[in-house]
Design a protein around this motif. Structure first.
Motif, short mmCIF file in Angstrom:
data_model
loop_
_atom_site.label_atom_id
_atom_site.label_comp_id
_atom_site.label_asym_id
_atom_site.label_seq_id
_atom_site.Cartn_x
_atom_site.Cartn_y
_atom_site.Cartn_z
N MET A 197 0.83 -1.21 0.00
CA MET A 197 0.00 0.00 0.00
C MET A 197 0.86 1.25 0.00
O MET A 197 0.53 2.24 -0.66
N TYR A 198 1.96 1.22 0.73
CA TYR A 198 2.85 2.37 0.74
C TYR A 198 3.56 2.56 -0.60
O TYR A 198 3.74 3.68 -1.07
N SER A 199 3.96 1.46 -1.22
CA SER A 199 4.76 1.56 -2.44
C SER A 199 3.94 1.70 -3.72
O SER A 199 4.41 2.28 -4.70
N ASP A 200 2.70 1.19 -3.71
CA ASP A 200 1.92 1.20 -4.95
C ASP A 200 0.42 1.37 -4.65
O ASP A 200 -0.35 0.40 -4.71
N PRO A 201 -0.01 2.59 -4.33
CA PRO A 201 -1.42 2.83 -4.02
C PRO A 201 -2.37 2.42 -5.14
O PRO A 201 -3.47 1.93 -4.88
N ALA A 202 -1.97 2.59 -6.40
CA ALA A 202 -2.84 2.26 -7.53
C ALA A 202 -3.13 0.76 -7.58
O ALA A 202 -4.27 0.34 -7.73
N ALA A 203 -2.09 -0.05 -7.44
CA ALA A 203 -2.27 -1.50 -7.44
C ALA A 203 -3.07 -1.95 -6.22
O ALA A 203 -3.89 -2.87 -6.30
N SER A 204 -2.84 -1.29 -5.09
CA SER A 204 -3.57 -1.62 -3.87
C SER A 204 -5.05 -1.31 -4.03
O SER A 204 -5.91 -2.06 -3.58
#
Length: 215
Positions: free
Chosen positions: A151-158
């Protein structure tokens, strides 16, 4: 729960800030800062809940006494925002990811991310389960840490991964909300205890009359 006899223990920290929460006013309102709310009203959903704690902490952070702003309980977040629109109150709480859907309709007068770290949610397990399945619990906590890192590194994928749990929230708004909370260090990355941040939550609970005495 422990005070009432539940045989549970805290096993990890889940959230560690108020970065998901804000207080908003209407765009054309004369309310621009918390000090503008002196003698006026902030809606809360119910007494002794998070919205009341947020209101008190926000007022006190601005340098005003907690009782200098009224806190009428309107029952729900939707009712609080309706009360704001109708002029019944001058500010109301709002939370992510729903704020990211309607940010243009309101102006933020207080951002919860500016409050010091406070642990608002923890994971628990019964002592029997801890003793019987320690490796299973460690695996659950490890998996959670991996999810938080994502979630911290990739909000879009999350956002794409959790979209099914928020059917009424557009994926773009969901990604924005996750990004906002990540920027505010909302989730604990390792789950370790932060006693000072836990104590701040206890102080907040005492402020709304939900807790008495030492822990």
């Amino acid at each position: 729960a422990i005070r009432k006899g539940a045989d549970v223990r805290i096993i990890n920290t889940i959230t560690q800030s108020a970065a998901d929460s804000v207080l908003v006013a209407m765009p054309k309102s004369p309310i621009n800062t918390m000090k503008d709310l002196k003698g006026k009203s902030i809606a809360i959903t119910r007494p002794r809940g998070w919205s009341e704690m947020l209101a008190i902490l926000a007022v006190e952070k601005s340098g005003l006494p907690a009782n200098s702003v009224k806190r009428p309980a309107l029952g729900s977040l939707g009712a609080a925002l309706t009360g704001l629109k109708d002029g019944v109150v001058q500010a109301a709480p709002f939370i992510e990811p729903y704020l990211s859907m309607a940010r243009s309709k309101y102006k933020v007068v207080f951002d919860g991310a500016t409050l010091p770290p406070m642990v608002r949610a923890v994971g628990i397990a019964t002592t029997a389960y801890i003793k019987k399945h320690p490796d299973r619990l460690r695996a659950i906590l490890k998996a959670r840490s991996m999810a938080v890192a994502k979630m911290y590194s990739d909000p879009a994928a999350s956002a794409k991964a959790v979209k099914k749990y928020f059917p009424r929230v557009p994926e773009k708004a969901l990604a924005s909300g996750i990004a906002v909370m990540a920027k505010g260090n909302f989730w604990s990355k390792d789950g370790k205890f932060d006693i000072a941040a836990m104590d701040r939550m206890l102080d907040g609970l005492r402020a709304i009359g939900a807790l008495e005495g030492a822990v």
